[in-house]
Design an enzyme around this catalytic site. Structure first.
Site, short mmCIF file in Angstrom:
data_model
loop_
_atom_site.label_atom_id
_atom_site.label_comp_id
_atom_site.label_asym_id
_atom_site.label_seq_id
_atom_site.Cartn_x
_atom_site.Cartn_y
_atom_site.Cartn_z
CB SER A 162 67.15 42.60 46.78
OG SER A 162 68.22 42.94 45.77
CG ASP A 220 67.81 50.26 45.62
OD1 ASP A 220 68.81 49.63 45.37
OD2 ASP A 220 66.94 49.54 46.18
CG HIS A 230 69.35 47.36 47.42
ND1 HIS A 230 68.41 47.17 46.94
CD2 HIS A 230 69.93 46.26 47.95
CE1 HIS A 230 68.33 45.98 46.51
NE2 HIS A 230 69.13 45.07 47.26
#
Length: 709
Positions: free
Chosen positions: A561, A646, A681
């Protein structure tokens, strides 16, 4: 998701092929996919950027799906020599998990609640017992049954009404973190027709047992922007809008005080917060503002007796604790209870009838401070390891002398304790069991400090197996994050045993941008100081090499991330320093994303990265944005992962980045991308599916390191 677009692969792969991009791996006669180049000019502040892969943001375009699937196929082909190892690793990782397991029971409102898992099942079973652990079990939600027929399934925000008869829970079947709320009668088992779409997954009951409040998301940006009130038996489209957070840099949410007397509506941005409150026995009443939002002022609140407790950074960079009378909540009525200290960060509090527990961080380590409100004596819990994590957890009841807390370290499996705050007696309720045998005495953890280029001392936590020699020959995986003030604590993971037992050292670089060393540590790694995050990581890597923990030919880096942004930045800055890099769901197209306010999370992060509509922020972001700084040079071996759905970092950021790297990079180092076509995600849902991602990452490392089993 399955696609019938594979015939388009040839079109996508062959488009724009030339001698520059038609590269083959050194060991295999296989050509990587090449994305089509479609020129897109992006202009602002008199500057024009050319983005040839902008079109990859078309999620429903069959050519996009075909390209992602071609990359997946290429990854499988390149890693085919370790296919069996990858499969064995999955079995190895799964084999350490106790399949038949359950959580430590928690007593609240007359019931003991716990979750348990059955052998071979992916999802939890939510259970409770009335009065005590010896009572008959009630299964109130079996997620395995609900998940049938779904590739992805996630339950969140389970909340039981005050009378213990009703359950509200959220379900996400896409992995976009957009939950539908359902209500279940726990006496009859009936699931009511009340279904509320596009929420955060949580809800808060009022004391009338028929009203609850929930948070609604913007369907495009996914910003949590509205609070609604729902009454059972009425259609969701008639729900009353209670609060609309119109400032696009803020998100809103609903919660409840530990006293259960008040329902709270919180609004927050990176640097500012605001609360509203309403008595839980007056659901149709009007919420009152606790204290109006102020620029650069954060505060959080809880309630006990006739007193409000406020943790705030008002005139206190590392936060302090204040109190206020129940009827005088404005800042002018606050009284200091715990003063600001420059070397201690106050992270939160837990209120009990006769005790106050303060969660603090000092010297990069968490600590629990116990204050007896009757005797006014206080003490800290002693943990005795050089690097660890300890935090208060699952303490819903106020009238108790027992504090439940969790403790873990790089060598200690997650452990749940009950601590008698009066007698100081400690009881281990459960320690994570590692199947197949694990002895912490066989592993060593250290806490060391690397000197950054500006003289700042940066902590590094690391772990390795006994017998590890600091001779510069061993492989080492260095992990980093460094954003949002999120502290990367040294917790235990049974997965890492697969690395350590194969000779790897695992290290965490506690770089600026996190909050390990206080609020200033965060502020020195954000906005116009963001590059400190990247140079800290590089300095940590060089320190580990200089002290012979590893050598660059065996040094690997990993981040996900915003940590993927870190990976992208450091491979642009110092590509020769690493043998291989894993960038998971990486945020790598900083400028384009932050200019597009329709993309989820963008507006709420201007105080983290800057707003590129401002020229100074634009120029600074562009100077480090990984996608904008890809050059024609040799990069390390890289594995990039993403999820098609995501909601945090859109899949097209890593897809574009990989496409551009393929076009420009020199050398024969491998560049792989794996897209989970069913997840977002957080990766796959369930206990075991996610381990396939870990097996892929480890197989990649072992492939590069020449480890065959």
């Amino acid at each position: 998701m399955k696609s019938n677009t594979l015939p388009l692969l040839a079109l996508v792969i062959l488009t724009a092929c030339n001698s520059k991009t038609e590269k083959k791996t050194e060991k295999m006669n296989v050509t990587p996919p090449v994305a089509e180049k479609i020129r897109k000019e992006l202009a602002i502040h008199g500057d024009t950027r050319v983005d040839n892969y902008y079109w990859l943001n078309e999620r429903d375009n069959p050519k996009v799906i075909a390209y992602l699937e071609a990359e997946n196929k290429y990854t499988d082909t390149v890693l085919s020599p370790v296919k069996k190892l990858r499969e064995d690793l999955f079995g190895e990782l799964k084999g350490r998990i106790k399949e038949k397991d359950e959580s430590v029971p928690v007593l609240t409102n007359g019931y003991v609640y716990y979750t348990r898992y059955e052998e071979g099942k992916e999802y939890p079973i939510y259970c409770r017992k009335k009065g005590s652990e010896s009572a008959p079990e009630e299964i109130y939600l079996n997620v395995n049954d609900l998940a049938q027929g779904h590739e992805y399934f996630q339950v969140a925000g389970t909340a039981v009404s005050f009378d213990n008869k009703l359950l509200v829970y959220g379900v996400d079947t896409v992995s976009r973190r957009q939950y539908d709320l359902y209500v279940k009668n726990l006496e009859t088992g009936e699931v009511y027709p009340d279904v509320i779409k596009n929420t955060t997954g949580g809800a808060v009951w009022a004391k009338d047992n028929k009203t609850f409040f929930y948070t609604f998301k913007n369907a495009t940006t996914l910003r949590s922007e509205k609070i609604f009130r729902h009454t059972l038996g009425t259609p969701a489209d008639k729900d009353a809008l209670i609060f609309h957070e119109k400032d696009e840099t803020y998100s809103t949410y609903v919660g409840r005080t530990k006293s259960k007397d008040y329902i709270l509506i919180g609004s927050g941005s990176t640097l500012s917060s605001e609360f509203r409150y309403l008595r839980a026995d007056d659901p149709n009443g009007t919420f009152k503002v606790f204290h109006p939002r102020e620029k650069d002022m954060l505060y959080d609140i809880d309630h006990r007796g006739n007193t409000w407790y406020i943790v705030t950074n008002y005139e206190a960079k590392n936060f302090r604790l204040m109190t206020a009378p129940q009827d005088k909540t404005a800042k002018s009525g606050w009284t200091e209870l715990i003063a600001h200290r420059p070397d201690v960060l106050v992270e939160g509090i837990d209120l009990f009838k006769d005790f106050l527990v303060v969660s603090e961080r000092k010297g990069g380590l968490t600590q629990l401070r116990i204050i007896n409100d009757v005797t006014h004596q206080e003490h800290y819990l002693d943990f005795g390891e050089p690097a660890y994590v300890a935090y208060s957890t699952s303490n819903p009841e106020m009238d108790t002398k027992n504090l439940r807390y969790s403790y873990t370290s790089l060598t200690t499996p997650n452990s749940t304790y009950d601590y008698n705050m009066d007698t100081k007696a400690k009881e281990l309720k459960k320690q994570q069991e590692v199947i197949g045998g694990y002895d912490a005495k066989n592993y060593v953890t250290e806490r060391i400090f690397a000197k950054a280029k500006d003289g700042t001392m940066v902590p590094i936590s690391l772990v390795y197996k006994k017998g590890f020699e600091k001779n510069g020959k061993a492989p080492l995986l260095l992990y980093g994050y460094g954003s949002y003030g999120a502290s990367m604590d040294p917790y235990f993971s049974s997965n890492r045993i697969s690395l350590l037992d194969r000779g790897f050292c695992y290290a965490i670089a506690h770089i600026r941008g996190g909050q390990e060393l206080g609020r200033q540590w965060y502020e020195d790694g954000k906005m116009f100081k963001k590059k400190n995050t990247f140079t800290d990581f590089i300095d940590c890597a060089e320190f580990l090499i200089a002290n012979k923990y590893t050598v660059k030919e065996h040094l690997y880096a990993m981040g996900g991330s915003a940590g993927g942004l870190l990976m992208g930045a450091v491979v642009n800055m110092r590509p020769e320093l690493f043998k291989g890099v894993i960038a998971a769901v990486p945020f790598v197209d900083v400028v384009t994303t932050m200019l597009d306010e329709s993309i989820p999370l963008t507006t709420g992060e201007f105080d983290e990265w800057g707003n590129p509509k401002n020229k100074d922020s634009y120029e600074y972001m562009k100077s480090y944005s990984p996608y904008d700084n890809v050059e024609a040079k040799e990069y390390p071996n890289m594995l990039v992962t993403t999820g098609l759905h995501d909601s945090q970092v859109q899949y097209f950021e890593p897809a574009k980045w990989v496409a551009k790297l393929r076009e420009l990079k020199k050398g024969d180092q491998v560049l792989l991308m794996e897209t989970n076509m069913e997840a977002g995600h957080g990766g796959a849902s369930g206990r075991f599916k996610a381990l396939k991602d870990v097996a892929l990452q480890y197989a990649f490392l072992f492939y590069l390191e020449g480890i065959e089993k």
